[in-house]
Design a protein around this motif. Structure first.
Motif, mmCIF file in Angstrom:
data_model
loop_
_atom_site.group_PDB
_atom_site.id
_atom_site.type_symbol
_atom_site.label_atom_id
_atom_site.label_comp_id
_atom_site.label_asym_id
_atom_site.label_seq_id
_atom_site.Cartn_x
_atom_site.Cartn_y
_atom_site.Cartn_z
ATOM 1 N N ARG A 159 0.832 -1.211 0.000
ATOM 2 C CA ARG A 159 0.000 0.000 0.000
ATOM 3 C C ARG A 159 0.866 1.260 0.000
ATOM 4 N N ASP A 160 0.303 2.307 -0.589
ATOM 5 C CA ASP A 160 0.967 3.602 -0.523
ATOM 6 C C ASP A 160 0.465 4.370 0.695
ATOM 7 N N ALA A 161 0.853 5.627 0.800
ATOM 8 C CA ALA A 161 0.479 6.423 1.966
ATOM 9 C C ALA A 161 -1.026 6.627 2.083
ATOM 10 N N TYR A 162 -1.762 6.465 0.980
ATOM 11 C CA TYR A 162 -3.216 6.641 0.982
ATOM 12 C C TYR A 162 -3.965 5.319 1.122
ATOM 13 N N LEU B 5 7.848 -0.874 -6.993
ATOM 14 C CA LEU B 5 7.083 -1.327 -5.836
ATOM 15 C C LEU B 5 7.524 -0.596 -4.575
ATOM 16 N N VAL B 6 8.833 -0.489 -4.353
ATOM 17 C CA VAL B 6 9.356 0.208 -3.174
ATOM 18 C C VAL B 6 8.981 1.686 -3.215
ATOM 19 N N ALA B 7 9.035 2.293 -4.415
ATOM 20 C CA ALA B 7 8.652 3.695 -4.545
ATOM 21 C C ALA B 7 7.159 3.874 -4.239
ATOM 22 N N HIS B 8 6.334 2.911 -4.636
ATOM 23 C CA HIS B 8 4.902 2.984 -4.344
ATOM 24 C C HIS B 8 4.660 2.934 -2.844
ATOM 25 N N ALA B 9 5.371 2.054 -2.143
ATOM 26 C CA ALA B 9 5.190 1.923 -0.696
ATOM 27 C C ALA B 9 5.757 3.116 0.066
ATOM 28 N N LEU C 169 8.751 -2.138 3.044
ATOM 29 C CA LEU C 169 7.559 -2.941 2.830
ATOM 30 C C LEU C 169 7.088 -3.543 4.151
ATOM 31 N N HIS C 170 5.788 -3.762 4.256
ATOM 32 C CA HIS C 170 5.230 -4.349 5.474
ATOM 33 C C HIS C 170 5.172 -5.875 5.395
ATOM 34 N N ASP C 171 5.503 -6.434 4.251
ATOM 35 C CA ASP C 171 5.516 -7.876 4.094
ATOM 36 C C ASP C 171 6.603 -8.236 3.092
ATOM 37 N N ASP C 172 7.125 -9.459 3.214
ATOM 38 C CA ASP C 172 8.110 -9.915 2.246
ATOM 39 C C ASP C 172 7.499 -9.901 0.848
#
Length: 334
Positions: A279-282, A311-315, A319-322
């Motif tokens: 998920r992103d900040a929103y 993916l990392v930029a989106h989060a 990340l909160h999960d592997d």
């Protein structure tokens, strides 16, 4: 230490900054070894003694208090530096063991296997960790190239241990069993022996015999993403949903294998829910289907790395999960 000395000389002894010379060995113990801390402490002691004589403090209690402050902080810094260095050595040993475990559990996949070109990416949600509850493997067998990607429920060492059991069972069964369903049965039995307390492992098994067809067996795992050579994008959803590995005691039917066309130029991305549920900040999930264009890179490893960075930029942070990804491309030639 130089700033304290400058203030003391310019402002005079009435300011009372002299004990702050002990900040030198205090900070030295945070970054250097015990020898460097001892050297800085000795310099601080000489500087304090010199300034105390210059200010005429030693006939009074203030001078001796400043010296005792430097000695006490230096002694504490030496102890702290020794303990920190010992723990750093222990951490280095643990990391070397973890790297060895990574090479055994998640060994590098071959770049080419049969008619497939392969690339993999793994991002652990645990800081400084390189392995976790996600797993993958590629095995070239007499029955075709077989792949596995999975996600163990939970985190930590228990998840790593379960991942090792599943990967080990797959490596053996992929060679021994002629049918992909038999490989899945072996994984189910291994999971049932190891897992307790309703824990489970989602997984997708695939098999490519180089005939333009890909066979999939899905145990409650996110549907793989497919990118056709003509640009069509979709998800390889199984005909029926099945429970993950380790839940066979619920007397549900095993998953049925299903086949999809897999021609030159086609791509299939296997991934764990750490990718699709990032998920992103929103609070918006990662739009994997919309990012499929990143897989156009000629080199598969470059393509999957571009997807990982996106993916990392989106989060926008850890990340909160592997998150594991295994990219398969069907290639021309033998």
């Amino acid at each position: 230490m130089a700033m304290v000395a400058a203030v003391d000389v310019s402002a005079g002894p009435d300011v009372g900054f002299l004990p702050l010379v002990s900040l030198g060995p205090a900070f030295a113990s945070l970054t250097g070894g015990w020898r460097r801390t001892a050297l800085i402490g000795a310099l601080a002691l000489l500087l304090c003694a010199g300034l105390g004589l210059y200010d005429g403090l030693f006939p009074h209690r203030r001078g001796w208090t400043a010296l005792l402050s430097v000695v006490g902080v230096t002694a504490a810094g030496l102890v702290a530096a020794v303990i920190r260095q010992r723990r750093e050595r222990e951490l280095a040993d643990v990391r070397s063991v973890a790297e060895a475990a990574q090479r055994v559990l998640l060994r590098p996949v071959p770049q080419i296997a049969g008619r497939l070109r392969l690339a993999v990416s793994y991002t652990s949600a645990v800081a400084e960790a390189r392995i976790g509850g996600d797993l993958y493997e590629v095995v070239a067998t007499p029955h075709g190239v077989r792949t596995l990607i999975g996600d163990v429920q939970g985190k930590g060492l228990d998840a790593v241990e379960t991942a090792a059991v599943v990967v080990g069972a797959f490596r053996e069964a992929a060679y021994d069993e002629a049918a992909l369903t038999a490989v899945g049965d072996r994984l189910e039995r291994a999971s049932a022996r190891h897992l307790t307390d309703e824990k489970f492992v989602t997984a997708v098994l695939t098999e490519s015999q180089g005939t333009g067809v890909l066979t999939l067996l899905n145990y409650g795992h996110p549907a793989p993403l497919t990118v056709k050579g003509n640009g069509d994008i979709g998800f390889l959803v199984p005909p029926e949903r099945a429970l993950p590995l380790g839940l066979a005691l619920h007397n549900t039917s095993a998953p049925r294998p299903h086949t999809v066309p897999f021609a030159p130029g086609d791509q299939v991305l296997l991934y764990t829910d750490g990718v699709s549920e990032a998920r992103d900040a929103y609070g918006h999930f990662y739009p994997l289907e919309q990012r499929a264009g990143l897989l156009k890179e000629a080199d598969p490893q470059t393509a999957v790395e571009a997807l990982r960075q996106d993916l990392v930029a989106h989060a926008q942070g850890p990340l909160h999960d592997d998150a594991a990804m295994l990219l398969m491309r069907y290639r021309d030639g033998c």
